[in-house]
Design an enzyme around this catalytic site. Sequence first.
Site, PDB file in Angstrom:
ATOM      1  N   PHE A  10       0.814  -1.211   0.000  1.00 36.56           N
ATOM      2  CA  PHE A  10       0.000   0.000   0.000  1.00 36.56           C
ATOM      3  C   PHE A  10       0.853   1.269   0.000  1.00 36.56           C
ATOM      4  CE2 PHE A  10      -3.169  -2.936   1.702  1.00 36.56           C
ATOM      5  CZ  PHE A  10      -4.353  -2.481   1.139  1.00 36.56           C
ATOM      6  N   ASP A  11       0.529   2.172  -0.915  1.00 35.53           N
ATOM      7  CA  ASP A  11       1.015   3.539  -0.813  1.00 35.53           C
ATOM      8  C   ASP A  11       0.304   4.194   0.377  1.00 35.53           C
ATOM      9  OD1 ASP A  11       2.092   6.140  -1.683  1.00 35.53           O
ATOM     10  OD2 ASP A  11       0.025   6.544  -2.281  1.00 35.53           O
ATOM     11  N   LEU A  12       0.866   5.299   0.878  1.00 32.89           N
ATOM     12  CA  LEU A  12       0.229   5.997   1.996  1.00 32.89           C
ATOM     13  C   LEU A  12      -0.537   7.241   1.561  1.00 32.89           C
ATOM     14  CD1 LEU A  12       2.690   5.911   5.051  1.00 32.89           C
ATOM     15  CD2 LEU A  12       0.572   4.632   4.704  1.00 32.89           C
TER      16      LEU A  12
END
Length: 229
Positions: A10-12
């Site tokens: 996951f990107d933030l």
Amino acid sequence: MRLRYTTLLFDLDGTLLDFERNELRSLTTVLKEAGVQEMETAIACYRKVNHQLWADFERGLVSKQTIENTRFGRVFDQLGIKADDQSAVRRYRGLLMEGTDLIEGAQTLLEQLQGQAELDVVTNGDGPTQRNRLAKTGLDRFFRHVFISDDLGVQKPQREFFEIVLKTIEEKDPRKILVIGDSLSSDIQGGINAGLDTCWYHPEGTAASKGPQPTWQIRRLQELPERLR
């Protein structure tokens, strides 16, 4: 329920954390303290300068330190404001670290996926800032690994970033790893560079007409589980 992917990267910012809301609040505070009167014009100027610097960063043309150290100075120069740009840098960074705004459905999604797949973070940004925000939101408890560009010395979408990730995580079959993010140029291109499937989180819903093409596309985080079955 068995998922088609065993590992979700996951990107933030813009994917799980609502960076835009945090940024606008923090930026408005800093600009007001610098004496800005025309806030709308100043914010537009900042975003133009910042966007160009980050685009150069993703291409490896400038360092993240250059972004942090020069963007407010460039904005103040363009606006004709005499203010201490380095004080603005420190103030802005401190405010960003306190941001706990979440994208709608982020926590519920992670709670749903926890235990069904390995969940990891892959993000560009400042190490202390990103870890502090994860801790303050309580999202840190969901992730086995947190990969931050500043810590790794290389950023998305560069292949070297994901090479470090793939050496660290347990899953070695690229067909069972999915990258989820909101940026075509960073997250989706980075996943493609590494030979991984990708899921583009894009609330506007328009298709990627050119450039990197994601494996999946979702408008809401709640749609992700359907893509994983």
